[in-house]
Design a protein around this motif. Structure first.
Motif, PDB file in Angstrom:
ATOM      1  N   ALA A  81       0.572  -3.911  -0.919  1.00 50.88           N
ATOM      2  CA  ALA A  81       0.906  -5.185  -0.285  1.00 50.88           C
ATOM      3  C   ALA A  81       1.794  -6.045  -1.179  1.00 50.88           C
ATOM      4  O   ALA A  81       2.611  -6.835  -0.690  1.00 50.88           O
ATOM      5  N   ASP A  82       1.645  -5.890  -2.515  1.00 48.30           N
ATOM      6  CA  ASP A  82       2.437  -6.706  -3.433  1.00 48.30           C
ATOM      7  C   ASP A  82       3.774  -6.066  -3.795  1.00 48.30           C
ATOM      8  O   ASP A  82       4.500  -6.566  -4.656  1.00 48.30           O
ATOM      9  N   GLY A  83       4.112  -4.942  -3.172  1.00 47.69           N
ATOM     10  CA  GLY A  83       5.411  -4.324  -3.380  1.00 47.69           C
ATOM     11  C   GLY A  83       5.439  -3.172  -4.363  1.00 47.69           C
ATOM     12  O   GLY A  83       6.468  -2.485  -4.488  1.00 47.69           O
ATOM     13  N   ARG A  84       4.350  -2.935  -5.101  1.00 45.32           N
ATOM     14  CA  ARG A  84       4.315  -1.768  -5.980  1.00 45.32           C
ATOM     15  C   ARG A  84       4.407  -0.475  -5.160  1.00 45.32           C
ATOM     16  O   ARG A  84       4.043  -0.449  -3.987  1.00 45.32           O
ATOM     17  N   MET A 100       1.802   8.424 -10.176  1.00 45.99           N
ATOM     18  CA  MET A 100       2.727   7.462 -10.759  1.00 45.99           C
ATOM     19  C   MET A 100       2.665   6.126 -10.029  1.00 45.99           C
ATOM     20  O   MET A 100       2.364   6.072  -8.829  1.00 45.99           O
ATOM     21  N   LEU A 101       2.995   5.063 -10.772  1.00 48.09           N
ATOM     22  CA  LEU A 101       3.045   3.708 -10.200  1.00 48.09           C
ATOM     23  C   LEU A 101       4.329   3.052 -10.666  1.00 48.09           C
ATOM     24  O   LEU A 101       4.675   3.104 -11.856  1.00 48.09           O
ATOM     25  N   ALA A 102       5.055   2.440  -9.745  1.00 46.72           N
ATOM     26  CA  ALA A 102       6.336   1.826 -10.072  1.00 46.72           C
ATOM     27  C   ALA A 102       6.394   0.398  -9.555  1.00 46.72           C
ATOM     28  O   ALA A 102       5.831   0.070  -8.508  1.00 46.72           O
ATOM     29  N   ASP A 103       7.089  -0.445 -10.316  1.00 46.60           N
ATOM     30  CA  ASP A 103       7.475  -1.770  -9.848  1.00 46.60           C
ATOM     31  C   ASP A 103       8.922  -1.970 -10.244  1.00 46.60           C
ATOM     32  O   ASP A 103       9.601  -1.016 -10.659  1.00 46.60           O
ATOM     33  N   PRO A 124      -7.179  -1.527   0.353  1.00 48.68           N
ATOM     34  CA  PRO A 124      -6.763  -2.831   0.866  1.00 48.68           C
ATOM     35  C   PRO A 124      -6.592  -3.899  -0.212  1.00 48.68           C
ATOM     36  O   PRO A 124      -5.734  -4.775  -0.081  1.00 48.68           O
ATOM     37  N   ASP A 125      -7.392  -3.830  -1.311  1.00 56.26           N
ATOM     38  CA  ASP A 125      -7.244  -4.825  -2.364  1.00 56.26           C
ATOM     39  C   ASP A 125      -6.217  -4.425  -3.419  1.00 56.26           C
ATOM     40  O   ASP A 125      -5.950  -5.177  -4.359  1.00 56.26           O
ATOM     41  N   GLY A 126      -5.634  -3.247  -3.290  1.00 55.10           N
ATOM     42  CA  GLY A 126      -4.577  -2.807  -4.187  1.00 55.10           C
ATOM     43  C   GLY A 126      -5.026  -2.341  -5.556  1.00 55.10           C
ATOM     44  O   GLY A 126      -4.189  -2.004  -6.395  1.00 55.10           O
ATOM     45  N   LYS A 127      -6.333  -2.267  -5.803  1.00 56.19           N
ATOM     46  CA  LYS A 127      -6.835  -1.893  -7.126  1.00 56.19           C
ATOM     47  C   LYS A 127      -7.075  -0.390  -7.286  1.00 56.19           C
ATOM     48  O   LYS A 127      -7.217   0.104  -8.406  1.00 56.19           O
ATOM     49  N   ARG A 128      -7.124   0.324  -6.173  1.00 56.50           N
ATOM     50  CA  ARG A 128      -7.398   1.754  -6.209  1.00 56.50           C
ATOM     51  C   ARG A 128      -6.366   2.503  -5.367  1.00 56.50           C
ATOM     52  O   ARG A 128      -5.732   1.933  -4.484  1.00 56.50           O
ATOM     53  N   LEU A 129      -6.261   3.777  -5.687  1.00 58.61           N
ATOM     54  CA  LEU A 129      -5.445   4.674  -4.885  1.00 58.61           C
ATOM     55  C   LEU A 129      -6.328   5.821  -4.407  1.00 58.61           C
ATOM     56  O   LEU A 129      -7.091   6.399  -5.198  1.00 58.61           O
ATOM     57  N   ALA A 130      -6.266   6.123  -3.145  1.00 60.60           N
ATOM     58  CA  ALA A 130      -6.903   7.330  -2.646  1.00 60.60           C
ATOM     59  C   ALA A 130      -5.825   8.387  -2.493  1.00 60.60           C
ATOM     60  O   ALA A 130      -4.639   8.081  -2.305  1.00 60.60           O
ATOM     61  N   LEU A 131      -6.208   9.636  -2.610  1.00 57.14           N
ATOM     62  CA  LEU A 131      -5.282  10.736  -2.364  1.00 57.14           C
ATOM     63  C   LEU A 131      -6.067  11.999  -2.043  1.00 57.14           C
ATOM     64  O   LEU A 131      -7.284  12.061  -2.229  1.00 57.14           O
ATOM     65  N   LEU A 132      -5.360  12.982  -1.530  1.00 59.19           N
ATOM     66  CA  LEU A 132      -5.956  14.283  -1.259  1.00 59.19           C
ATOM     67  C   LEU A 132      -5.651  15.184  -2.440  1.00 59.19           C
ATOM     68  O   LEU A 132      -4.478  15.375  -2.793  1.00 59.19           O
ATOM     69  N   ALA A 133      -6.691  15.733  -3.070  1.00 54.25           N
ATOM     70  CA  ALA A 133      -6.530  16.503  -4.300  1.00 54.25           C
ATOM     71  C   ALA A 133      -7.214  17.855  -4.181  1.00 54.25           C
ATOM     72  O   ALA A 133      -8.333  17.959  -3.662  1.00 54.25           O
ATOM     73  N   ILE A 165     -10.360   9.235  -5.612  1.00 53.67           N
ATOM     74  CA  ILE A 165      -9.977   7.840  -5.825  1.00 53.67           C
ATOM     75  C   ILE A 165      -9.520   7.657  -7.269  1.00 53.67           C
ATOM     76  O   ILE A 165     -10.201   8.081  -8.205  1.00 53.67           O
ATOM     77  N   VAL A 166      -8.369   7.028  -7.432  1.00 53.93           N
ATOM     78  CA  VAL A 166      -7.838   6.698  -8.744  1.00 53.93           C
ATOM     79  C   VAL A 166      -8.080   5.207  -8.992  1.00 53.93           C
ATOM     80  O   VAL A 166      -7.643   4.362  -8.194  1.00 53.93           O
TER      81      VAL A 166
END
Length: 633
Positions: A81-84, A100-103, A124-133, A165-166
């Motif tokens: 939501a914050d553009g990252r 990876m995370l980019a701004d 939704p709060d932007g603090k975690r990333l879910a993915l399929l691993a 979850i990351v």
């Protein structure tokens, strides 16, 4: 069975012809920021490398290029939501996924997974990333990839794709879903406390056809069944209020080859309700935005962007005879659903990003504007057995309307799929046929997407029956409008199209040359040797052991003595969707019967022939086969 890549069926053009066209600029995995002001795509940086390019939606201008690893491949960029932007990177030859995370300051690694990973999404709060691993993956994900060697004790271990979850701040990766459960797709719940997923126990390649709709707790990993749909299902999407989940449900022959109706069910559980029952179009992509349900539909020859209201009414906002593609579906939307972005192409126009309001997107990239069309294309419609049928006809740019020409018909895989527009590049298979003077016919017979669920289901327990009649009637229709020589017809296809090529040889002598890629010749032996036998139950109704006659009746081997047409056959050595034994069985029969034939099995290849050298060899042999038997003498 997933369609085999069309380009692998045919021959590359000459070096001189290839040199006349600049490389096609590709736009992969298009994603859009929640605000709708920026988008990201994976774009060609060189012939062998691609970078993530961030563009302004307003004018297509490049705001940032993200390329932290000169040798890495990138996948699945997604916005917070914050553009990252989060994405997955992978170094050549390594089964290790870098999260990876980019701004705007650049990109950094936040976690790594020993295995493979895909589909990152911010909480939704932007603090975690879910993915399929897939931790410790033995193969690439998906049944079309080359299978593991069939040695040792068979069937005891399979890859497990799990929801993980990351924690972005800590850089930790926590497997969330149970180890024995394969997760195919997921969506966060709006409160961030869990997920809605499609999942199945056991072998992930085989069991998607019996997948259920489930909820997974984001703290404990506990799984709760929401529904057990009677159809196959794709793309679960949770409503903004968290109470309802929508998904695409229908008769589908492959995971990822998506088509059906829109169904909804309470997240708490219940009986799914079909919200688009009876529609004469196929929903191929779905998103639930704050502005409502957004769908992409295939409606005959056109792709459409549509909105579904709570009562099931569909309103089309944009339509185009083209193909749409985006990262998580066919179109990416802003959070409120008012702005869209997608890579759009057709037979005569190279890919371009269209973005803007869902009712009036504009072309905002122009890298491929100078690409020349190598053919003319038209949609052809005809009637057969009371059905309206559609297909595509490609004609050489230099076609002489006063002179008869040979034509090759390409049957798509599936059968639940469709031939849809894709830019014809010089050097591709269709281009080579067109340059050689062939017309190319790409029909969408019953069983295909594009005309609603009843049409898709119309070849259930009738493989090679009504759909073959539709194709032959389509050829009749083409011959009425173009100078196609009925004495010089060729037929090709891969996967289900390969079955149709093998089967047609026993049903008609109309074709004078056939090329069959990864085809099925004997449904009985196929049932017992392939790695995805569950896909056949929805189409046949029962297993080959419970209803063998249904399988035997549509096996080319059962009536192989009728086959007279010269046939070139090819298949991958490690194809688990359609094992090479199917091709060997067919080739052996033709050889014994004295029918001209050739078989090539490509080492280490799966359901699609991917290695450039092998793919080039397939194409060279295929067109040479057509030239041998279709050239006018």
């Amino acid at each position: 069975m997933r369609p085999v890549l069309m380009a692998a069926l045919l021959v590359t053009a000459s070096t001189a012809a290839v040199a006349q066209q600049a490389p096609v600029h590709q736009y992969g995995a298009v994603a859009i920021a929640p605000k709708g002001d920026r988008l990201a795509s994976i774009e060609s940086a060189s012939p062998t490398h691609a970078a993530i390019v961030v563009r302004r939606v307003a004018d297509g201008g490049i705001a940032q290029t993200i390329d932290p690893c000169a040798t890495c491949s990138y996948g699945a960029p997604t916005f917070a939501a914050d553009g990252r932007i989060a994405f997955v990177a992978r170094k050549p030859g390594e089964a290790r996924a870098l999260v990876m995370l980019a701004d705007m300051r650049g990109a950094r690694q936040v976690a790594a997974i020993d295995g493979i990973a895909s589909t990152p999404r911010f909480s939704p709060d932007g603090k975690r990333l879910a993915l399929l691993a897939t931790f410790g993956a033995a193969k690439e994900a998906g049944a079309t990839q080359a299978g593991v060697r069939q040695v040792g004790e068979i069937g005891e271990t399979t890859d497990e794709q799990r929801l993980a979850i990351v924690d972005i701040a800590a850089g930790t990766v926590k497997p969330m879903s149970p180890a024995e459960r394969y997760i195919y797709e997921y969506d966060w719940t709006p409160d961030g406390r869990g997920f809605v997923v499609t999942s199945a126990l056991g072998n992930g390649d085989n069991n998607w056809w019996v997948a259920t709709l489930d909820a997974v707790d984001a703290q404990t990993g506990a799984v709760r069944t929401i529904a057990k749909p009677k159809t196959q299902l794709n793309m679960p999407r949770v409503s903004p209020d968290g109470r309802t989940v929508a998904y695409i449900g229908g008769l589908m022959s492959d995971f990822g080859a998506i088509g059906g109706d829109v169904w909804t069910v309470p997240v708490a559980g219940g009986v799914p309700v079909n919200r688009t029952a009876g529609a004469k179009a196929t929903v191929t992509s779905l998103d639930w935005t704050q502005g409502g349900l957004r769908a992409v539909r295939l409606h005959a020859e056109a792709a459409e962007i549509a909105t579904l209201d709570p009562a099931g009414k569909t309103t089309v906002s944009w339509s185009r005879p083209a193909s749409f593609a985006a990262g998580d579906g066919r179109v990416a939307y802003s959070a409120d659903g008012s702005i869209m972005a997608a890579a759009v192409q057709d037979f005569t126009h190279g890919p371009a990003i269209f973005a803007g309001p869902i009712g009036a997107p504009r072309q905002i990239t122009h890298d491929n504007d100078a690409l020349a069309a190598v053919a003319t294309a038209r949609s052809v419609t005809w009637k057969n057995d009371g059905l309206d049928v559609q297909g595509w006809l490609l004609a050489p740019k230099t076609a002489d309307p006063a002179r008869k020409a040979a034509m090759v018909t390409i049957v798509h895989g599936g059968p639940s799929s469709a031939n849809t527009p894709s830019y014809i590049t010089i050097g591709s298979g269709p281009a080579a046929l067109l340059e050689a003077g062939y017309y190319v016919f790409m029909p969408n017979p019953r069983g295909s997407f594009g005309q609603g669920e009843a049409f898709t289901a119309a070849n259930r327990r009738d493989f090679g029956g009504g759909d073959l009649r539709d194709i032959l009637a389509g050829i009749d229709a083409v011959e009425k409008i173009e100078p196609v020589d009925d004495a010089r017809l060729g037929l090709t296809g891969g996967s289900y199209g390969g079955f149709m090529a093998m089967w047609a040889n026993t049903q008609t002598n109309r074709f004078k040359a056939i090329v069959a890629g990864a085809g099925l010749s004997n449904w009985i032996s196929y049932y017992g040797t392939n790695g995805i036998d569950q896909w056949m139950i929805p189409f046949f109704g029962k297993s080959a052991y419970d209803d063998p006659e249904a399988y035997r009746a549509v096996s080319a081997i059962s009536v192989i003595k009728r086959a007279k047409t010269p046939t070139f056959i090819y298949v991958g050595e490690r194809d688990i969707e359609v094992p090479p034994t199917q091709s060997i069985e067919y080739w052996h029969a033709l050889k014994e019967l004295g029918v001209p034939t050739s078989l090539v099995i490509y080492p280490d290849e799966g359901h699609a022939i991917r290695a450039p050298g092998n793919a080039a060899d397939v194409r060279k042999r295929s067109v040479a086969w057509f030239d041998r038997y279709l050239t006018q003498r």
